[in-house]
Design a protein around this motif. Structure first.
Motif, PDB file in Angstrom:
ATOM      1  N   ALA A   1       7.148   7.622 -11.112  1.00 43.47           N
ATOM      2  CA  ALA A   1       6.358   8.276 -10.068  1.00 43.47           C
ATOM      3  C   ALA A   1       5.461   9.359 -10.667  1.00 43.47           C
TER       4      ALA A   1
ATOM      5  N   TYR B   1      12.047   6.584 -10.336  1.00 43.89           N
ATOM      6  CA  TYR B   1      13.116   6.169  -9.433  1.00 43.89           C
ATOM      7  C   TYR B   1      13.643   4.835  -9.950  1.00 43.89           C
TER       8      TYR B   1
ATOM      9  N   PRO C   1      -4.399   8.716  -4.192  1.00 45.60           N
ATOM     10  CA  PRO C   1      -4.036   7.705  -3.208  1.00 45.60           C
ATOM     11  C   PRO C   1      -2.540   7.733  -2.899  1.00 45.60           C
ATOM     12  N   SER C   2      -2.192   7.107  -1.820  1.00 43.30           N
ATOM     13  CA  SER C   2      -0.795   6.990  -1.437  1.00 43.30           C
ATOM     14  C   SER C   2      -0.014   6.360  -2.585  1.00 43.30           C
ATOM     15  N   GLY C   3       1.141   6.933  -2.916  1.00 42.32           N
ATOM     16  CA  GLY C   3       1.967   6.386  -3.981  1.00 42.32           C
ATOM     17  C   GLY C   3       1.605   6.909  -5.369  1.00 42.32           C
ATOM     18  N   SER C   4       0.661   7.841  -5.447  1.00 38.45           N
ATOM     19  CA  SER C   4       0.207   8.313  -6.765  1.00 38.45           C
ATOM     20  C   SER C   4       1.110   9.396  -7.350  1.00 38.45           C
ATOM     21  N   GLY C   5       2.058   9.908  -6.542  1.00 38.17           N
ATOM     22  CA  GLY C   5       3.012  10.876  -7.078  1.00 38.17           C
ATOM     23  C   GLY C   5       2.872  12.280  -6.508  1.00 38.17           C
ATOM     24  N   LYS C   6       2.048  12.438  -5.482  1.00 36.91           N
ATOM     25  CA  LYS C   6       1.793  13.784  -4.943  1.00 36.91           C
ATOM     26  C   LYS C   6       3.070  14.428  -4.388  1.00 36.91           C
ATOM     27  N   SER C   7       3.803  13.665  -3.583  1.00 34.45           N
ATOM     28  CA  SER C   7       5.030  14.237  -2.995  1.00 34.45           C
ATOM     29  C   SER C   7       6.066  14.514  -4.069  1.00 34.45           C
ATOM     30  N   THR C   8       6.138  13.627  -5.043  1.00 40.76           N
ATOM     31  CA  THR C   8       7.080  13.835  -6.141  1.00 40.76           C
ATOM     32  C   THR C   8       6.749  15.144  -6.861  1.00 40.76           C
TER      33      THR C   8
ATOM     34  N   ASP D   1      13.939   1.753  -8.964  1.00 41.99           N
ATOM     35  CA  ASP D   1      13.087   0.573  -8.960  1.00 41.99           C
ATOM     36  C   ASP D   1      11.633   1.030  -9.049  1.00 41.99           C
TER      37      ASP D   1
HETATM   38  P1  ADP Z   1       2.414  10.086  -2.788  1.00 44.66           P
HETATM   39  O1  ADP Z   1       2.982  11.351  -2.259  1.00 44.66           O
HETATM   40  O2  ADP Z   1       1.180  10.283  -3.618  1.00 44.66           O
HETATM   41  O3  ADP Z   1       2.203   9.046  -1.744  1.00 44.66           O
HETATM   42  P2  ADP Z   1       5.034   9.667  -3.957  1.00 44.66           P
HETATM   43  O4  ADP Z   1       5.324  10.801  -4.860  1.00 44.66           O
HETATM   44  O5  ADP Z   1       5.664   9.681  -2.608  1.00 44.66           O
HETATM   45  O6  ADP Z   1       3.454   9.463  -3.835  1.00 44.66           O
HETATM   46  O7  ADP Z   1       5.469   8.302  -4.652  1.00 44.66           O
HETATM   47  C1  ADP Z   1       5.188   7.973  -5.985  1.00 44.66           C
HETATM   48  C2  ADP Z   1       5.923   6.674  -6.341  1.00 44.66           C
HETATM   49  O8  ADP Z   1       7.312   6.904  -6.358  1.00 44.66           O
HETATM   50  C3  ADP Z   1       5.688   5.541  -5.354  1.00 44.66           C
HETATM   51  O9  ADP Z   1       5.630   4.350  -6.074  1.00 44.66           O
HETATM   52  C4  ADP Z   1       6.903   5.604  -4.474  1.00 44.66           C
HETATM   53  O10 ADP Z   1       7.190   4.336  -3.949  1.00 44.66           O
HETATM   54  C5  ADP Z   1       7.977   6.057  -5.429  1.00 44.66           C
HETATM   55  N1  ADP Z   1       9.017   6.851  -4.757  1.00 44.66           N
HETATM   56  C6  ADP Z   1       8.849   8.072  -4.181  1.00 44.66           C
HETATM   57  N2  ADP Z   1      10.004   8.541  -3.699  1.00 44.66           N
HETATM   58  C7  ADP Z   1      10.949   7.596  -3.962  1.00 44.66           C
HETATM   59  C8  ADP Z   1      12.345   7.490  -3.713  1.00 44.66           C
HETATM   60  N3  ADP Z   1      13.032   8.468  -3.109  1.00 44.66           N
HETATM   61  N4  ADP Z   1      12.971   6.360  -4.145  1.00 44.66           N
HETATM   62  C9  ADP Z   1      12.316   5.380  -4.787  1.00 44.66           C
HETATM   63  N5  ADP Z   1      10.989   5.420  -5.048  1.00 44.66           N
HETATM   64  C10 ADP Z   1      10.309   6.510  -4.641  1.00 44.66           C
END
Ligand code: ADP
Length: 230
Positions: free
Chosen positions: A21, A15, A40-47, A17
């Protein structure tokens, strides 16, 4: 070796900034597997989940789901592919509160072009199989969290997806309902459903999957299959 249902090759996604991810993720999930994605939170799971579901595109690399390069599809084609081949289950169920339980399950089948009668039959069969048939005519607001998640799973399965993708499916449930949903996912996988579950819930990961993919800082830091593979 069975057919791959998911194939990610050298996938990166960042992303504007912050650090990437996902970085150079390569992952194959085969038909009939059950995989937990932990990290952990922020590790890229949702991505990762969004890329597999075709809700997002990688910056680099390829994403193939059920033989289709989802990273190369336009939005409409991607939505069609997702509707037909990927069942999504979310933490907060995402049911439509002004439709009955049956109509929630029927809707994706109708959108996929199934006729009304066949869709209703399929919905009834799934609600029965998932133990919520008595709520068929109720509105989701009247159901417990565990029951709503069962309805959401029925909806996800209505089009017989190649892949069931669940994002923290027990995250909003009490322990007993969470175990119940875990048992349900285990049952579905035992019947052949390919399953990927993104979760913080180690008990869920242990109960319904044997393979664990661990993400740290957007990379695969571990990929383990438990002993006694089925
Ligand atoms: P998780 O699901 O493991 O918590 P995410 O995939 O949500 O992790 O996030 C991975 C990284 O990408 C994090 O640093 C998060 O802040 C960043 N991130 C996720 N979605 C966005 C977005 N739409 N815009 C900017 N940064 C994002």
């Amino acid at each position: 070796m069975t057919t791959p249902v998911i194939e990610l090759r050298d996938v990166s996604r960042g992303y504007d900034d912050g650090p990437p991810a996902l970085r150079d993720v390569t992952l194959t999930v085969r038909e009939g597997e059950a995989v937990a994605v932990l990290g952990p939170s922020g590790s890229g799971k949702s991505t990762l989940l969004n890329l597999i579901a075709g809700l997002d595109r990688p910056d680099r690399g390829t994403v193939t789901v059920d033989g289709v390069r989802v990273d190369a599809l336009g939005e409409a084609a991607s939505a069609r592919h997702r509707r037909a081949r990927v069942g999504l289950v979310f933490q907060f169920f995402n049911l439509l509160d002004d439709l009955t339980v049956t109509d929630n399950v029927v809707l994706p089948a109708r959108l996929a072009g199934t006729n009304r009668r066949a869709a209703a039959e399929r919905a009834a069969e799934l609600l029965d199989r998932l133990g919520v048939a008595r709520h068929a005519d109720a509105y989701p607001g009247r159901l417990s969290g565990g029951e709503r998640q069962r309805v959401a799973v029925a909806r996800a399965l209505v089009n017989r997806p190649a892949l069931l993708l669940a994002d923290e499916p027990t995250g909003a449930l009490d322990t007993a309902s969470g175990q119940d949903v875990g048992a349900l996912l285990t049952e579905l996988n035992a019947a052949g459903q390919t399953l990927v579950v993104v979760t913080h819930d180690l008990a869920l990961a242990r109960s319904c999957t044997r393979r664990t993919v661990r993400l740290v800082d957007g990379r695969i830091a571990g990929d383990e299959t438990a002993e006694g593979a089925r």
